[in-house]
Design a protein around this motif. Structure first.
Motif, PDB file in Angstrom:
ATOM      1  N   GLU A  16       8.250  -4.316   5.356  1.00 13.50           N
ATOM      2  CA  GLU A  16       7.246  -3.989   4.334  1.00 13.50           C
ATOM      3  C   GLU A  16       7.597  -4.651   3.003  1.00 13.50           C
ATOM      4  O   GLU A  16       6.719  -5.174   2.295  1.00 13.50           O
ATOM      5  CB  GLU A  16       7.132  -2.476   4.148  1.00 13.50           C
ATOM      6  CG  GLU A  16       6.067  -2.079   3.148  1.00 13.50           C
ATOM      7  CD  GLU A  16       5.940  -0.580   2.958  1.00 13.50           C
ATOM      8  OE1 GLU A  16       5.393  -0.168   1.908  1.00 13.50           O
ATOM      9  OE2 GLU A  16       6.385   0.194   3.841  1.00 13.50           O
ATOM     10  N   ARG A  19       4.087   2.695   3.451  1.00 14.14           N
ATOM     11  CA  ARG A  19       4.864   3.833   3.936  1.00 14.14           C
ATOM     12  C   ARG A  19       6.100   4.059   3.067  1.00 14.14           C
ATOM     13  O   ARG A  19       6.526   5.192   2.858  1.00 14.14           O
ATOM     14  CB  ARG A  19       5.270   3.602   5.387  1.00 14.14           C
ATOM     15  CG  ARG A  19       6.082   4.738   5.984  1.00 14.14           C
ATOM     16  CD  ARG A  19       6.241   4.618   7.476  1.00 14.14           C
ATOM     17  NE  ARG A  19       6.976   5.750   8.021  1.00 14.14           N
ATOM     18  CZ  ARG A  19       7.232   5.926   9.310  1.00 14.14           C
ATOM     19  NH1 ARG A  19       6.787   5.038  10.199  1.00 14.14           N
ATOM     20  NH2 ARG A  19       7.915   6.980   9.729  1.00 14.14           N
ATOM     21  N   HIS A  20       6.655   2.968   2.548  1.00 12.53           N
ATOM     22  CA  HIS A  20       7.919   3.071   1.817  1.00 12.53           C
ATOM     23  C   HIS A  20       7.807   2.662   0.342  1.00 12.53           C
ATOM     24  O   HIS A  20       8.635   3.095  -0.464  1.00 12.53           O
ATOM     25  CB  HIS A  20       8.989   2.212   2.485  1.00 12.53           C
ATOM     26  CG  HIS A  20       9.255   2.589   3.906  1.00 12.53           C
ATOM     27  ND1 HIS A  20       9.959   3.718   4.256  1.00 12.53           N
ATOM     28  CD2 HIS A  20       8.898   1.978   5.081  1.00 12.53           C
ATOM     29  CE1 HIS A  20      10.038   3.792   5.574  1.00 12.53           C
ATOM     30  NE2 HIS A  20       9.406   2.755   6.095  1.00 12.53           N
TER      31      HIS A  20
END
Length: 322
Positions: A129, A148-149
């Motif tokens: 990512e 997501r991160h």
């Protein structure tokens, strides 16, 4: 033909020594530089850990060699947004001679803000990512990212090189090598592992592969062994310990399991050019495009010109040429 570079160890040397090593390496005929990116050294004997992005700025003024970070972790200690900006500025200062080497990192450096240290599968997911976000930021457009991160909120990098830097990725096991082949422009490792290099190239085609190694130049083999064991005995730790131990003192404790004789067997020590040729030969024969060599200990001012005069010419002429 394999190219040869010098590996600058931020864990062992301060900024002034690193800059002087780079200058000597260029004079000796090394073709490029690796530089490590750490918050902590591996142990207190090494005793240094300058901020790599400041050193890269100085390197841009001190020599004309290309520079690759080996490697930066853009996932925990530093946001990928900031890594993207730092790398873009480095590429501008180096007039495009910069490669962003990335990896999943070690708890040694990445736990310092208090974050939990993820498992390898999560770290690889985070790195993938992060790479996507870095590349998006290098377009020069405003970026809004809700992943997501990571999050980026109307972030734009204004100081950009004419072409975005290449991104290389380190990999020491099959899972990481597969990710490197998929998302990176090149592969970084520290072992002449034929199987992993073949795995990378089978998936990645003609993408570049780089490897690095360390030697301990000294007046005698015994002195070199003492230096390598005292300063870098931690590099002899097996398995995933290097990724999960959180502090230099933990590495020092674990390194008590590594004997000086193990160091003697695993590290090229002393002043014999024949042995130094043999140390680099497996990487050349494996087929790496670039091989980087670091010196452990204080004798780099002797090692670097000797490599230029006696080791690199033989490697370039086919290993055994004299």
């Amino acid at each position: 033909m394999t190219r040869f570079g010098y590996f600058l160890s931020c864990e062992e040397f301060g900024p002034a020594e690193l800059i002087e090593q780079a200058r000597l390496a260029e004079e000796a005929g090394f073709e490029s530089l690796w530089i490590s990116d750490h918050f902590h050294p591996w142990n207190d004997e090494q005793g240094e850990s300058p901020f790599v992005w400041s050193v890269i700025g100085a390197l841009a003024q001190a020599c004309s060699l290309p520079v690759t970070t080996a490697v930066t972790c853009p996932t925990v200690r530093m946001s990928p947004v900031l890594v993207a900006q730092a790398a873009a500025t480095s590429a501008v200062m180096l007039d495009g001679r910069f490669t962003l080497g990335l990896g999943t990192g070690e708890a040694l450096n990445e736990h310092v803000l208090g974050d939990a240290w993820p498992t390898l599968d999560v770290r690889l997911e985070m790195l993938e990512e992060a790479v996507g976000l870095i590349r998006e930021l290098w377009t020069g457009e405003f970026v809004n990212h809700r992943g997501r991160h990571y999050t980026a909120d109307t972030a734009r990098i204004y100081t950009l090189p004419e072409q975005p830097p290449q991104i290389f990725m380190s990999g020491f096991g099959p899972e990481a090598v597969d990710v490197a082949a998929r998302i990176a422009d090149g592969y970084i490792t520290t072992s002449p592992d034929h199987a992993l290099l073949k795995r990378f190239r089978d998936s990645a085609g003609d993408k570049m592969a780089q490897a690095g190694t360390k030697v301990a130049w000294a007046a005698t083999e015994d002195e070199g062994v003492e230096l390598a064991h005292r300063l870098w005995g931690t590099s002899g730790l097996p398995g995933e310990l290097a990724q999960v131990l959180p502090s230099p003192r933990h590495f020092e404790q674990a390194a008590e399991l590594v004997t000086s004789e193990q160091t003697r067997r695993s590290v090229t020590c002393g002043p014999d050019p024949d042995r130094h040729v043999e140390a680099v030969k497996p990487f050349v024969e494996a087929g790496f495009d670039d091989v980087y060599v670091a010196n452990m200990g204080p004798h780099w001012a002797e090692m670097i010109p000797t490599y230029g005069n006696e080791v690199l010419p033989r490697l370039r002429s086919g290993i055994d040429g004299r």
